[in-house]
Design a protein around this motif. Structure first.
Motif, short mmCIF file in Angstrom:
data_model
loop_
_atom_site.label_atom_id
_atom_site.label_comp_id
_atom_site.label_asym_id
_atom_site.label_seq_id
_atom_site.Cartn_x
_atom_site.Cartn_y
_atom_site.Cartn_z
N MET A 1 0.65 -1.16 -0.02
CA MET A 1 0.01 0.00 0.05
C MET A 1 0.78 1.34 -0.02
O MET A 1 1.79 1.47 0.53
N ARG A 2 0.52 2.30 -0.70
CA ARG A 2 1.20 3.60 -0.73
C ARG A 2 0.70 4.34 0.48
O ARG A 2 -0.49 4.26 0.97
N SER A 3 1.48 5.48 0.78
CA SER A 3 1.09 6.54 1.71
C SER A 3 0.12 7.34 0.84
O SER A 3 0.55 7.60 -0.28
N PHE A 4 -0.61 8.00 1.69
CA PHE A 4 -1.49 9.09 1.11
C PHE A 4 -1.50 10.26 1.98
O PHE A 4 -1.15 10.27 3.04
N PHE A 5 -1.88 11.37 1.10
CA PHE A 5 -2.16 12.71 1.95
C PHE A 5 -3.66 12.96 1.74
O PHE A 5 -4.25 12.91 0.56
N VAL A 6 -4.57 13.14 2.78
CA VAL A 6 -5.90 13.38 2.81
C VAL A 6 -6.12 14.57 3.06
O VAL A 6 -5.78 15.36 4.24
N THR A 7 -6.77 15.52 2.07
CA THR A 7 -7.24 16.76 2.15
C THR A 7 -8.71 16.87 2.01
O THR A 7 -9.47 15.91 2.11
N GLY A 8 -9.11 18.02 2.29
CA GLY A 8 -10.69 18.16 2.20
C GLY A 8 -11.01 19.56 1.44
O GLY A 8 -10.05 20.24 1.32
N THR A 9 -12.14 19.52 1.00
CA THR A 9 -12.82 20.84 0.57
C THR A 9 -12.88 21.92 1.45
O THR A 9 -12.80 23.18 0.99
N ASP A 10 -12.75 21.56 2.58
CA ASP A 10 -12.83 22.59 3.78
C ASP A 10 -12.80 21.96 5.05
O ASP A 10 -12.49 20.60 5.04
N THR A 11 -12.67 22.61 6.11
CA THR A 11 -12.63 22.14 7.35
C THR A 11 -13.71 21.24 7.58
O THR A 11 -15.06 21.92 7.23
N GLU A 116 -3.25 13.31 7.54
CA GLU A 116 -4.05 14.14 7.30
C GLU A 116 -3.92 15.76 7.36
O GLU A 116 -3.14 16.03 8.42
N GLY A 117 -4.30 16.44 6.44
CA GLY A 117 -3.97 17.99 6.53
C GLY A 117 -4.85 18.79 7.35
O GLY A 117 -5.43 18.10 8.34
N ALA A 118 -4.76 20.04 7.35
CA ALA A 118 -5.67 20.79 8.15
C ALA A 118 -6.37 21.57 7.42
O ALA A 118 -5.89 22.20 6.46
N GLY A 119 -7.81 21.83 7.30
CA GLY A 119 -8.66 22.72 6.58
C GLY A 119 -8.44 22.00 5.07
O GLY A 119 -8.65 20.76 5.03
N GLY A 120 -8.31 22.87 4.40
CA GLY A 120 -8.28 22.53 2.84
C GLY A 120 -6.95 22.96 2.20
O GLY A 120 -5.98 23.14 2.96
N VAL A 121 -6.89 22.89 1.01
CA VAL A 121 -5.74 23.20 0.19
C VAL A 121 -5.08 24.55 0.55
O VAL A 121 -3.59 24.50 0.42
N TRP A 122 -5.68 25.56 0.34
CA TRP A 122 -4.94 26.68 0.54
C TRP A 122 -4.85 27.43 1.95
O TRP A 122 -4.57 28.58 1.91
#
Ligand SMILES: Nc1ncnc2c1ncn2[C@@H]1O[C@H](COP(=O)(O)OP(=O)(O)OP(=O)(O)O)[C@@H](O)[C@H]1O
Ligand SMILES: [Mg+2]
Length: 237
Positions: A1-11, A116-122
């Protein structure tokens, strides 16, 4: 399995739920995948996992070894606001180098890391550097947690456009049903419309009853649901 970065469209879009079910699925399949939350705001410090890491680790059935909590959660700040401000209020500047070092150390000890990121991409992280810059520095395929209802077309297409504009691999979008409402015709149309516009929607994550209180139980139960069949190929990729 690869590692992943999980982002979202918003918090609040469902990143933690997505990280949790992916970790639960991986470990249920015998893969030693662990969650990481590089910047967590709104929590106290301490040795034990807190905030999103606590939920995702519990869902996966992973107890960090001594010292691993600091690798999986290198920056924890008390004030519940954007990482850059939360760090500033605590008198810190977030260092990408520290996050990369922690990620590599964790990756060396486990099969895969789900970040897991925080909030969204920007979302700003430090100075003019954003979550997008962090994804680029980590060079991971990106998963996007998106809302299924009204407003998601614009948010999801903007998010995916930003990810692609940096040359990052968009591994897929998952539409998260955070609430117990039923799946509506509008939600289904959103899913199909996104696909028509070239957005790789993998599928949906149904509402997991009791997810907040019993994340592991809720995730393991959801893995038997036909709606979560999109997870298995991610474990093999
Ligand atoms: N599939 C689901 N079933 C049940 N509850 C869910 C589901 N997805 C999300 N939730 C709930 O919705 C809320 C927001 O979801 P979540 O915490 O995963 O979002 P997030 O994108 O990680 O937010 P943050 O930006 O704070 O990290 C939480 O209370 C979570 O427990
Ligand atoms: Mg979260």
């Amino acid at each position: 399995m690869r590692s992943f970065f999980v982002t979202g469209t918003d918090t609040g879009a469902g990143k933690t739920a997505l990280t949790a079910i992916l970790g639960a699925a991986a470990r249920a399949a015998g893969i030693d995948a662990v969650p990481m939350k590089p910047v967590q705001t709104g929590v106290p410090g301490g040795r034990r996992p807190s905030g999103d890491l606590r939920i995702a680790a519990a869902a996966a059935g992973w107890s960090p070894a001594p010292g691993e909590t600091d690798l999986a959660s290198p920056y924890r700040f008390a004030r519940p606001c954007s990482p850059h401000r939360s760090a500033a209020l605590a008198g810190h500047v977030i260092s990408f180098r520290t996050i990369l070092r922690s990620f590599r150390a964790l990756r060396a000890r486990h099969d895969a890391v789900i970040v897991e990121g925080a909030g969204g991409v920007w979302v700003p992280v430090a100075g003019r550097r954003t979550m997008l810059d962090l994804m680029q520095a980590l060079r991971l395929p990106v998963l996007v947690a998106a809302r299924p209802g009204l407003g998601t077309l614009n948010h999801t297409m903007l998010t995916c456009g930003a990810i692609r504009s940096r040359g990052l691999e968009l591994a897929g979008v998952v539409m998260i049903q955070a609430g117990p409402e039923r799946w509506t015709a509008l939600m289904q149309d959103n899913l199909e419309t996104l696909r028509r516009f070239g957005v790789p929607v993998l599928g949906r994550l149904p509402h997991l009853p009791d997810f907040a209180r019993q994340p592991r139980r809720a995730c393991l139960r959801a893995l038997r649901h036909p709606q979560t069949r999109w997870i298995a190929p991610l474990l093999r990729a």
